[in-house]
Each structure stands twice: as C-alpha cells, then as structure tokens.
Design an enzyme around this catalytic site. Structure first.
Site, mmCIF file in Angstrom:
data_model
loop_
_atom_site.group_PDB
_atom_site.id
_atom_site.type_symbol
_atom_site.label_atom_id
_atom_site.label_comp_id
_atom_site.label_asym_id
_atom_site.label_seq_id
_atom_site.Cartn_x
_atom_site.Cartn_y
_atom_site.Cartn_z
ATOM 1 N N ARG A 169 0.738 -1.272 0.056
ATOM 2 C CA ARG A 169 -0.076 0.017 -0.002
ATOM 3 C C ARG A 169 0.877 1.386 -0.067
ATOM 4 O O ARG A 169 1.874 1.345 0.491
ATOM 5 C CB ARG A 169 -0.882 -0.042 1.256
ATOM 6 C CG ARG A 169 -1.849 0.930 1.367
ATOM 7 C CD ARG A 169 -2.885 1.021 0.513
ATOM 8 N NE ARG A 169 -4.231 1.806 0.807
ATOM 9 C CZ ARG A 169 -5.196 1.849 0.298
ATOM 10 N NH1 ARG A 169 -5.352 1.543 -1.012
ATOM 11 N NH2 ARG A 169 -6.375 2.401 0.749
ATOM 12 N N THR A 177 -9.968 0.157 -9.385
ATOM 13 C CA THR A 177 -9.176 -0.669 -8.747
ATOM 14 C C THR A 177 -8.960 -1.632 -9.624
ATOM 15 O O THR A 177 -9.667 -2.129 -10.471
ATOM 16 C CB THR A 177 -9.213 -1.119 -7.257
ATOM 17 O OG1 THR A 177 -9.259 0.262 -6.587
ATOM 18 C CG2 THR A 177 -8.444 -1.961 -6.616
ATOM 19 N N ASN A 206 -6.089 4.264 -6.855
ATOM 20 C CA ASN A 206 -7.366 4.859 -6.241
ATOM 21 C C ASN A 206 -8.502 5.117 -7.207
ATOM 22 O O ASN A 206 -9.199 4.456 -7.629
ATOM 23 C CB ASN A 206 -7.197 5.770 -5.484
ATOM 24 C CG ASN A 206 -8.211 6.197 -4.375
ATOM 25 O OD1 ASN A 206 -9.113 5.332 -4.116
ATOM 26 N ND2 ASN A 206 -8.327 7.288 -3.856
ATOM 27 N N ASP A 241 -8.140 8.097 0.282
ATOM 28 C CA ASP A 241 -8.574 7.190 1.230
ATOM 29 C C ASP A 241 -8.331 7.374 2.615
ATOM 30 O O ASP A 241 -8.658 6.782 3.423
ATOM 31 C CB ASP A 241 -7.989 6.034 1.141
ATOM 32 C CG ASP A 241 -8.737 5.009 -0.353
ATOM 33 O OD1 ASP A 241 -9.607 5.524 -0.687
ATOM 34 O OD2 ASP A 241 -8.131 4.120 -0.798
ATOM 35 N N SER A 254 -10.190 -0.988 1.309
ATOM 36 C CA SER A 254 -11.125 -2.139 1.361
ATOM 37 C C SER A 254 -10.738 -3.165 0.622
ATOM 38 O O SER A 254 -11.489 -4.296 0.326
ATOM 39 C CB SER A 254 -12.782 -1.652 0.933
ATOM 40 O OG SER A 254 -13.230 -0.634 1.790
ATOM 41 N N GLY A 303 -13.486 -2.064 -6.601
ATOM 42 C CA GLY A 303 -15.167 -1.763 -6.209
ATOM 43 C C GLY A 303 -15.199 -0.811 -5.084
ATOM 44 O O GLY A 303 -16.249 -0.668 -4.470
ATOM 45 N N GLY A 304 -13.961 -0.158 -4.653
ATOM 46 C CA GLY A 304 -14.019 0.560 -3.533
ATOM 47 C C GLY A 304 -14.632 0.098 -2.232
ATOM 48 O O GLY A 304 -14.368 -1.384 -1.930
#
Ligand code: GLY
Length: 568
Positions: free
Chosen positions: A100, A375, A395, A417, A447, A466-467
C-alpha cells in the site's frame, strides 16, 4: 501447449462470431484445464500470466507478470505509481504482502483543509498532492524475490514489450479515456500520452509508450532501485513539485512493502486467508462469514428475503466496526478484537431475523467511509494448487491524473482514502474515523480483499475492485461457490447486493431482488436503492483431481484463461 481464453472485452468480429455460435446459450461455464488459471482485467495481461505458467513459472511469477502488463494496458488502475496488496498460498506458506502507498513525510493531518477547517474540494483527488508514495515497484519485486522461480527479467519482459511495441486499445479503455478526458487533459504530459491531439485514443488503435518501456526495462535490469532512486525517482519528484506535490526523494527511496500475517479463519468447511490492516477487507469478510454461520444463513432458502436481510444486517455491523480501523499503528481496534468469538456472538445476537436494525442504533457516528471504485484485481492458481490473489490500484480512475513524462506512468491519488476531516462529512457527505486521519508515513485504510481459500485437494484465489463494495462483492461470490455450489462463472455473474452501514440502505444491482423480495425487505424496515456493479470479481480454482477453472466478471473488463495441460 493448448491455451483457452475468454475475454469479456471482445473484438467486434469475435463478438459476432460468438453471437452466432452461442445464439441460444445461457452464460457459458467457466473455462477449465489442469495446468493453472489466470483471471485479470485485460486479455493481454491474462495471456502474459498464462504464458509464464506454461513456461514453468509458478503462481507468483504469473501474478507479477500479469500485474506488470496491467500497468501498461490497463492504465486506469494497473500501475507502477500506485500500490496494493497480495495474499498468497505457496505450498504451506500463507502470507500477505502489503505494498500500500504511504503518506509522504511532509503530509499533515490538515493538508486538505482550508483555514476554516473545511475540506478543499478535489485537493485530495487531483494532482500530485493527492499522491501517496508508490508501493508497487517495491511490492512486485519483493513478491517475486521471495517466491518467484523464473528470472526477474522474464517476468517483467511482457510489460516492456507491451509498452515498447504497442498494444491495442480496447473499447472499454477507449470509453474510460473518454470518460476521464477532463482529468487527463489537466496535465500536459498525461494528455500527450493518453489524449494525443486532444482526443482519447480510439478503440482498435495501437498505443506505444516509450518512456514507460524504458522505466520497465530499467526495472527489469536493476529491480526497484531503478524506480525508487536515481533519474526516474528524480523525475517523479520534479513532476510532483511542478504541480504542488510534496513527494521527496527520501520518500521514494525509503518505501518498503511489508509481509503481514493474513486474516485467517475457517468457514463453510474452507480455510480462508485474506488481507489484514491497513485493509479492512479481510476483517469484513471474516466477520461476514462468522456471523452468517452463527445465524445459520445456509439453511435459509436461496432466493428468499431472509438471506438478503441477514447479509444486510451482518454488513451494517461489520462496516460500523470499520469506522474504528486505520493504519495498524493508529487503528482503534484490532482484527483480534473484531473477530473474537465473544464480539461476533454479541454482534450476531443483536440481529433480528424479522426486522432491520437502523444503522443509528448500531454506533453513534454519523456516517460511513467510501472509496473510489477504480482498482483492479487478478487471481492466479498454478498446476500445484499455489494461489495468488492480488489487488492493485491508483485509487481513482487514472489516479491523480498526473503522468510523469520521463517515466511514462501515472501517480495515484490514494491520499483520498484517508479521512481528510475525521468525524465530519467529507465532500461526498461521508465520514471516517480519527484512526484513519492523514499522518506522515501512515498507510491509508483500504477495502481491498484479495483472498485465498482452500480445503482438501482444492484451492481458490479471488478478489475485486469496487471501493467500499469490494468486501461485499467478494463475499457473495465466495458464498455462491461454497454454500450453493455454483460454478465459478455462474457465481460471478449472479446479481449482487451491498450494505455498508451508512448510508442506511441496501444497494441492489439490476436483477438482484425480485419484486416480492424487495417488498418483503421494505416491510422489514430496509431502504433499497439501485446501484451499479458491486465489485468486479475475478476468481480461479485449482482441483487436485479435476480441471482448473477461471472466471472473469462480465460487469467490467475481464479476461479468464487456463493452461491446457497440467505440466506435471
Ligand atoms: N482505493 C480503494 C481501496 O483501497 O479500498
């Protein structure tokens, strides 16, 4: 060696052929073969992964090759300038790699606020101030170093060739470029590559990105240091500074991906490993399965209101807990706490089978987090049953919009985020917790839910973009397979629902709820809103005594492929 592919993005000719052949067919079954399988967002990326498997590479070699080709041909989300997560099962080793992005050292909690403490629109979304320190260059290399078997150059080479020799723009990519042309047009260097002559590339045209090919070649020759230090890093910092960003050479050189113990649990007869913090995905998936088992969800009629009602109730509780989560160093709750049997018993006991619990009654906080949905996820199994689930992102679609001209890649806008204003609604009327406030070096809450699952003689890898809908979309496909015995493609195709605590409503894809079920859910106190895709799930399965399978999600770009022979 025989290869079989299915692409959900098809050329017009191939589409016509298929229509002719499949005129009266129901959704086709997932592809099968025995030597391994790959599902990703782009045909060329899937093909690269399959080729690596055919040449004797393992699931990690194939996953990294696939991800790197996505960094060229799927610029909306595939990346060198972003980050992600991978969950792997290689033999007996089950691990999670966190690559990340991190907040730059100069990041401050109030960096997206004006003098009145109000969030400044777009500041955390557009331009390099929105960019976290990229994690992908270190992450892909780290993954390969620990588990790859083919030479690193071999794994990077398909991406170099895609950027150098060119690749054909799909209809979906042309549509995405068109839809984001305002963002892409804001930065000259980005426009030069993606909007030549001021217009997005047409479907069918060939794109070459020499600067990206050079960056990838340097990466192939020298590993991540080629991108994290020296002239390419200097170009990233210069581009960032030119447009008001705060990335520094020290930020780039200092980035490290981190191996973390995955979230592990058992449910429905399967062992499952998914992503831990700084992603909330594994915790939400684990809480979902654990509460559903306590509520005997399996025994409810498959197409009745009870199942959807219980999913919504379970998710509103899991997403309420998500409010407490953030970077592991500041998170206000741990996975152990949120997945402890005592807590799950208590949570499940508050669920009324006949009535929706208003989200206000679950936690006092007035809002829920959400994230952008651009994503990408890829899943791989190899002939030995090793499995890799890898989700990566910029993102927002095309990240912050800024392409580094000398490097040829886009920078992310992952800083969005974070909670720009903890405890207060942001520009989307959503709220996130103090645990996820901006802070130097912190990783922003995600997520993403890359997951592997296995039982005797079988393993699967799956996940989605898909957030905030990633965990719920992923969970439903898993449940369709392991509870209801769907084949992979049917499991992916089936319409899905979503609930995330706030807003307090069930979101339903077209066809997910019959009129009768809709009415019954409303009677129980639910609000229902229609929505677009609940994740785009890519899933693969290996079986010791049967064929491998792969299924790509028809809701978005997707391509599933299998190797035609077992190779052992
Ligand atoms: N940027 C989306 C996520 O990390 O969940």
């Amino acid at each position: 060696m025989k290869r079989i592919f299915r692409h959900t993005t098809l050329s017009a000719t191939f589409l016509l052929l298929c229509l002719g052949l499949l005129a009266c067919a129901a959704p086709p079954p997932a592809l099968d073969a025995t030597g391994g399988a790959v599902a990703s967002a782009a045909p060329r990326a899937t093909a690269a992964g399959i080729k690596v498997l055919e040449e004797g590479g393992n699931a990690v070699d194939a996953a990294v090759a696939t991800a790197l080709v996505l960094s060229v041909v799927h610029p909306n989300a595939g990346n060198l300038g972003g980050g992600g997560f991978a969950v792997i099962r290689m033999g007996d080793q089950v691990e999670a790699l966190d690559f990340r992005e991190t907040a730059p050292a100069a990041a401050r909690a109030d960096m997206y606020l004006d003098e009145h403490g109000e969030a400044i629109s777009d500041r955390s979304l557009i331009g390099p101030l929105a960019a976290g320190v990229p994690g992908s260059p270190h992450g892909y290399f780290e993954l390969h170093q620990r588990y790859g078997t083919l030479p690193w150059k071999r794994v990077v080479d398909p991406a170099v060739r895609a950027a150098r020799d060119g690749f054909v723009v799909t209809k979906r990519l042309a549509g995405a470029l068109e839809g984001s042309s305002k963002l892409l047009g804001r930065f000259e260097a980005t426009a030069e590559v993606w909007l030549p002559g001021g217009r997005p590339h047409d479907a069918g045209s060939t794109v070459r990105i020499p600067a990206l090919a050079d960056s990838l070649q340097a990466y192939a020759d020298r590993g991540p240091v080629a991108l994290m230090e020296g002239p390419i890093a200097a170009a990233v910092v210069a581009a960032s500074e030119r447009h008001g960003g705060i990335l520094s050479m020290e930020d780039l050189a200092g980035y490290r991906s981190v191996w973390r113990p995955p979230i592990r649990f058992q449910a429905f007869g399967w062992d499952i490993a998914s992503m831990p913090l700084p992603s909330s995905g594994g915790i939400i998936l684990g809480q979902t399965c654990a509460m559903l088992e306590r509520l005997d969800w399996v025994s409810k009629p498959r197409f009745g209101a009870d199942r959807t009602h219980l999913l919504a109730e379970v998710w509103r509780r899991a997403y309420a807990d998500r409010f407490l989560l953030g970077d592991p160093s500041t998170s206000q709750a741990t996975a152990e706490e949120l997945m402890s049997p005592v807590w799950l018993d208590r949570r499940a006991m508050t669920i009324d089978v006949g009535r929706a619990t208003p989200s206000d009654e679950i936690l006092p906080w007035p809002g829920a987090p959400d994230e952008s949905d651009q994503t990408t996820h890829l899943s791989v199994v190899d002939a030995e049953g090793n499995a890799v689930a890898l989700t990566t992102t910029l993102n927002g679609r095309f990240g912050c919009g800024l392409l580094v001209p000398e490097a040829g890649f886009l920078l992310n806008n992952e800083m969005d985020d974070f909670a720009a204003q903890p405890g207060k609604p942001n520009q989307f009327a959503l709220v996130q917790g103090e645990a996820n406030a901006v802070g130097p070096g912190k990783r922003m809450l995600s997520s993403m839910t890359p997951t592997v699952a296995w039982r005797d003689g079988e393993s699967m890898a799956f996940g989605a973009p898909g957030g905030s809908r990633i965990p719920t979309g992923t969970a439903q496909v898993f449940l369709n397979v392991v509870v209801d015995g769907d084949g992979l493609q049917a499991a992916v195709d089936r319409p899905r629902v979503h609930h995330q605590w706030r807003p307090d409503s069930i979101r339903a894809e077209d066809g997910a709820l019959s009129p009768e079920i809709r009415q019954e859910l409303i009677r129980r106190g639910h609000e229902i809103e229609d929505c677009g895709a609940v994740g785009l799930v890519q899933i693969v399965r290996w079986m010791a005594d049967g064929p491998c399978q792969a299924a790509a999600d028809p809701r978005g770009p997707g391509s599933a492929g299998v190797v035609g022979t077992k190779g052992r």
